[in-house]
Scaffold this motif. Structure first.
Motif, PDB file in Angstrom:
ATOM      1  N   HIS A 505       1.347  -1.491   0.249  1.00 17.80           N
ATOM      2  CA  HIS A 505      -0.322   0.082   0.097  1.00 17.80           C
ATOM      3  C   HIS A 505       0.759   1.149   0.312  1.00 17.80           C
ATOM      4  O   HIS A 505       0.459   2.665   0.310  1.00 17.80           O
ATOM      5  N   HIS A 506       1.866   1.605  -0.358  1.00 15.35           N
ATOM      6  CA  HIS A 506       2.393   1.877   0.076  1.00 15.35           C
ATOM      7  C   HIS A 506       2.713   3.316  -0.927  1.00 15.35           C
ATOM      8  O   HIS A 506       2.594   4.634  -0.366  1.00 15.35           O
ATOM      9  N   GLY A 507       1.895   3.127  -2.080  1.00 18.07           N
ATOM     10  CA  GLY A 507       1.814   4.522  -3.345  1.00 18.07           C
ATOM     11  C   GLY A 507       0.235   5.009  -2.393  1.00 18.07           C
ATOM     12  O   GLY A 507       0.573   6.314  -1.978  1.00 18.07           O
ATOM     13  N   GLU A 508      -0.391   4.674  -1.409  1.00 17.84           N
ATOM     14  CA  GLU A 508      -1.183   5.006  -0.611  1.00 17.84           C
ATOM     15  C   GLU A 508      -0.665   6.989  -0.306  1.00 17.84           C
ATOM     16  O   GLU A 508      -0.861   7.552   0.204  1.00 17.84           O
ATOM     17  N   ILE A 509       0.477   6.425   0.622  1.00 23.55           N
ATOM     18  CA  ILE A 509       1.224   6.982   1.716  1.00 23.55           C
ATOM     19  C   ILE A 509       1.663   8.126   0.916  1.00 23.55           C
ATOM     20  O   ILE A 509       2.260   9.228   1.483  1.00 23.55           O
ATOM     21  N   THR A 510       2.279   7.970  -0.365  1.00 23.26           N
ATOM     22  CA  THR A 510       2.713   9.116  -1.177  1.00 23.26           C
ATOM     23  C   THR A 510       2.480   9.782  -2.188  1.00 23.26           C
ATOM     24  O   THR A 510       2.053  10.268  -2.823  1.00 23.26           O
ATOM     25  N   PHE A 511       0.604   9.276  -2.339  1.00 23.01           N
ATOM     26  CA  PHE A 511      -0.062  10.244  -3.780  1.00 23.01           C
ATOM     27  C   PHE A 511      -0.563  10.849  -3.518  1.00 23.01           C
ATOM     28  O   PHE A 511      -0.579  12.063  -3.834  1.00 23.01           O
ATOM     29  N   SER A 512      -0.336  12.052  -2.655  1.00 17.06           N
ATOM     30  CA  SER A 512      -0.641  13.513  -1.798  1.00 17.06           C
ATOM     31  C   SER A 512       0.064  14.141  -2.488  1.00 17.06           C
ATOM     32  O   SER A 512      -0.169  15.358  -3.250  1.00 17.06           O
ATOM     33  N   MET A 513       1.719  13.666  -2.637  1.00 18.25           N
ATOM     34  CA  MET A 513       2.333  14.374  -3.656  1.00 18.25           C
ATOM     35  C   MET A 513       1.600  14.407  -4.678  1.00 18.25           C
ATOM     36  O   MET A 513       2.919  15.724  -5.694  1.00 18.25           O
ATOM     37  N   VAL A 514       1.508  13.724  -5.349  1.00 18.86           N
ATOM     38  CA  VAL A 514       1.078  13.953  -7.195  1.00 18.86           C
ATOM     39  C   VAL A 514       0.119  15.386  -7.257  1.00 18.86           C
ATOM     40  O   VAL A 514       0.429  15.992  -8.390  1.00 18.86           O
ATOM     41  N   TYR A 515      -0.394  15.752  -6.531  1.00 14.98           N
ATOM     42  CA  TYR A 515      -1.660  17.546  -6.488  1.00 14.98           C
ATOM     43  C   TYR A 515      -1.260  17.836  -5.082  1.00 14.98           C
ATOM     44  O   TYR A 515      -2.254  18.885  -5.409  1.00 14.98           O
ATOM     45  N   SER A 516      -0.282  17.831  -3.956  1.00 15.15           N
ATOM     46  CA  SER A 516      -0.433  18.496  -2.936  1.00 15.15           C
ATOM     47  C   SER A 516      -0.057  19.949  -3.496  1.00 15.15           C
ATOM     48  O   SER A 516      -0.476  20.368  -1.929  1.00 15.15           O
ATOM     49  N   PHE A 517       0.485  20.280  -4.367  1.00 17.44           N
ATOM     50  CA  PHE A 517       0.987  22.195  -4.534  1.00 17.44           C
ATOM     51  C   PHE A 517      -0.576  22.153  -5.751  1.00 17.44           C
ATOM     52  O   PHE A 517      -0.450  23.882  -6.226  1.00 17.44           O
ATOM     53  N   THR A 518      -1.563  21.748  -6.336  1.00 17.67           N
ATOM     54  CA  THR A 518      -2.904  22.358  -7.009  1.00 17.67           C
ATOM     55  C   THR A 518      -3.502  23.381  -6.004  1.00 17.67           C
ATOM     56  O   THR A 518      -4.395  23.863  -6.602  1.00 17.67           O
TER      57      THR A 518
END
Length: 727
Positions: A505-518
């Motif tokens: 589930h590693h992608g769940e903890i990192t996915f937020s940075m894909v859109y964090s600055f939108t």
């Protein structure tokens, strides 16, 4: 219908046409409606000079008299005698012009709603030696056939004070002698003359609790604010400031020590107890669940009725001002939850206010919320839009609040929100966006930021609707910030997994940075995550007692390292093990135990570091100041990241080990050579950690790693987050 029958049955729509003083040829006629009176005389107000006695009409409470040589500008009182006593009142029906003044400009600017409508305390200059103290009542009920003011000043008798209907749909009346503290409601008849439940004032400034739900006349000009220093200094760029928000339900943060009492702490008691605690814990802001008056405790304030009235559960409006004032004097900002999405059906409230849908959409496919069994405001109606924008401005102006967290924005934006096919009406383009709500939110945000640049608005918006926290001139909704619900759900789902499964589930903890600055995000761990069977925050963590606490500490450290402002609900910071219960207090007794004291110490330390280290807050919304060092190490469930201050001089490395396996001499890439000092370790014994040995300082060597030119080696404790700062 005869005038006396209209008055007796409270069906008089235009009382100024018949009552009061009227000039006739060669005389002045006085017509007075005085239920229960035996004798009524007219006297000059200032001198008390007798003008004449009125004649009681046969079998009626109507008194009429005509007199010659009466002053054209006479201001008069009525000397009244009934079966028990004699008294004097000033006739309200001589002040037609002053009553109408309320609605002359009400539609010119939203703030006129609370400056003109409701119960306004005034001193009328009517050309005599002293002003006349009155309360002017004005209420919008366009489809009513009759409206009366009822209160403790007229025995709640709807026949005593009929209001005048204006062409704009407002009903008005000036009543002398009604002052702050008097209780009142509106008695309304629908278009067919049928009586409705007595209504509280939609723009009432204070309300009583059950069973009366009466509005209370209130003077907003008496409180003397002492927060000028805060208000002057609070103009800085919010995006570059530390913002760690403590979310509080005022009724259950703490209950009085007297166990036999079922009362709440008052606003004054909360100021004495909550503020020192928040200051000690290092939070920058308090966010309170809705304080607008609401009838049902179990709604937590999210079913408001008195939008212009702080709930009287904890005191009067000046008491709430005192609470905000004290927060400001101690350097703490105040954010309130604001609920413009819906309102309950309680009889004394806004629903079918005049027998028609004055405030809500008439079609239930738009006007009824299936999730909350409540009415949805008609966001396309001018008067409703002005009412809501006015309310947002009101809280900032009158109560000096620093921000509005706007509840349930997603439910406003989408016509099909929580609805099945066929249960909603598409917009004019066939889509599901509610254009009316979108434009309302844009107007509200523009108005707040234009008039109060120091304030902020925060959207609770759970979808990917674009540009929620972008300016309206860029096509955005205009909010200052948006809750990052995606981060909250993904990260909680990840941390709830057994560490042995986290690699999947590693992608769940990192996915937020894909859109964090939108968007300009706030990271929330809110009340909604610790209620309704979701369990307390610490109970979401897997493992035995120690591992649960360690997971929580590790997760909290990661949250503070992640870009975005911070919000935590009360009780999370002490590791409360039971779900939040609005009928009881946070479990402060748990602080007798080292585990809970340790978790509390961890949050105190994180808040202190957060404010101390610019790299953790200055660049929350600047992608140039964040980079992953390693976000691909799913096998070991280790994450490392780099945060920079705005000028780039401060470099902070955060590394989180999401497994219970310690890792010695773990190599981490770094961008700059030099010494890196350990400033935070969630595994520290002070936090009830294991105290696993970690180097206090590590020096970078020339080994490139993680696509960085240099690297350091550090011991990673089990289930722990570390912060290291260069220099």
């Amino acid at each position: 219908m005869l005038l006396e029958d209209q008055l007796k049955q409270a069906l008089c729509t235009h009382p100024f046409e018949s009552l009061g003083m009227k000039k006739e040829e060669g005389a002045t006629k006085f017509t007075v409606w005085m239920p229960g009176a035996l004798h009524v005389s007219v006297v000059e107000l200032m001198s008390g000079k007798h003008v004449g006695k009125l004649k009681k009409q046969s079998g009626s409470d109507l008194f009429i008299g005509s007199f010659k040589r009466v002053k054209a500008n006479l201001v008069y009182a009525l000397k009244v005698e009934n079966s028990e006593t004699e008294y004097q009142v000033i006739d309200p029906y001589q002040f037609q012009e002053q009553a109408y003044h309320a609605v002359h400009f009400v539609d010119h600017a939203p703030e006129n709603v609370y400056q003109q409508l409701g119960a306004q305390l005034l001193e009328l200059d009517v050309g005599i030696d002293a002003p006349v103290n009155v309360t002017r009542f004005a209420v919008f009920a366009p489809n009513a056939s009759a409206v009366s003011v009822i209160g403790d000043f007229n025995y709640w008798d709807g026949s005593c004070h009929p209001m005048q209907k204006t062409s704009m749909g407002y009903w008005v009346l000036v009543i002398p002698g009604v002052h702050a503290g008097h209780k009142y409601k509106y008695q309304i008849k629908d278009a067919n003359g049928n009586p409705l439940p007595h209504k509280s004032d939609p723009v009432g400034f204070s309300n009583e609790q059950y069973p009366s739900h009466a509005s209370v006349v209130y003077n907003h000009n008496e409180y003397e604010w002492q927060d000028s220093e805060w208000m002057s200094a609070n103009q800085a760029d919010k995006y570059r400031q530390a913002m760690s928000i403590y979310e509080v339900h005022l009724g259950s943060w703490k209950r009085p020590d007297d166990k036999s009492s079922n009362r709440y702490l008052t606003y004054h008691e909360l100021a004495e107890q909550l503020i020192p605690y928040v200051k000690d814990m290092g939070y920058t802001h308090i966010e309170v669940l809705p304080v607008s008056e609401f009838p049902f405790d179990g709604s937590w304030g999210y079913q408001p009725v008195g939008m212009f009235s702080p709930t009287s559960r904890f005191g009067d409006p000046d008491d709430f001002k005192h609470f905000v004032d004290q927060c400001h004097q101690h350097g703490i900002g105040v954010i309130i939850d604001w609920v413009p999405a819906h309102f309950p059906e309680d009889g004394h409230g806004l629903a079918r206010f005049d027998g028609t849908h004055v405030y809500e959409y008439s079609d239930p496919r738009k006007g009824w919320h299936p999730d909350w069994n409540s009415c949805i405001y008609d966001f396309g109606k001018d008067t409703v839009r002005q009412f809501l924008v006015a309310n947002a401005l009101f809280w900032v102006e009158k109560f000096h609040v620093d921000g509005l967290r706007v509840d349930a924005v997603a439910s406003m934006l989408y016509l099909d929100y929580s609805r099945k096919q066929g249960e909603w009406i598409p917009n004019v383009d066939g889509g599901n966006e509610n254009y009316e709500a979108i434009s309302l939110l844009q107007w509200m945000n523009q108005a707040v930021y234009e008039k109060f640049p120091h304030a902020m608005t925060i959207a609770e918006e759970s979808t990917s609707f674009p540009k929620v926290s972008r300016p309206v001139f860029e096509g955005g909704l205009g909010f200052g910030f948006k809750w990052n619900m995606g981060w909250m759900h993904d990260s909680l789902h990840y941390i709830s997994k057994d560490p042995s499964y986290r690699r999947y589930h590693h992608g769940e903890i990192t996915f937020s940075m894909v859109y964090s600055f939108t968007e300009n995000f706030v990271l929330p761990i809110s009340h909604d995550e610790v209620v309704h069977g979701k369990g307390a925050l610490i109970r979401k963590m897997p493992g035995d007692e120690w591992q649960q606490a360690a997971n929580l500490r590790c997760y909290a450290g990661f949250m503070y390292a992640h870009p975005g402002k911070k919000l935590n609900f009360m009780g999370n910071e002490i590791g409360q093990a039971t779900e939040w219960n609005h009928d009881s207090s946070v479990r402060w007794d748990l602080l007798e135990f080292d585990k809970h004291k340790g978790i509390q110490a961890l949050y105190r330390e994180l808040n202190g570091l957060y404010k101390k280290l610019p790299a953790l807050y200055e660049s929350d919304h600047d992608p140039k100041c964040f980079s992953w060092i390693d976000h691909e190490n799913s096998e070991q469930s280790v994450l490392s990241l780099l945060r920079l201050s705005q000028d780039g001089n401060q470099k902070l490395i955060s590394v989180s080990n999401f497994t219970p396996v310690p890792r010695n001499d773990f190599r981490i890439g770094v961008p700059t050579k030099g010494s890196y000092k350990l400033v935070f370790n969630s595994d520290d014994k002070a936090f009830w950690g294991s105290g696993y040995k970690v180097q206090a300082t590590v020096t970078a060597d020339d080994v490139s790693w993680n696509n960085q030119p240099h690297s350091i080696r550090v011991n990673l404790p089990p289930l722990a987050t570390l912060f290291l700062v260069l220099g």
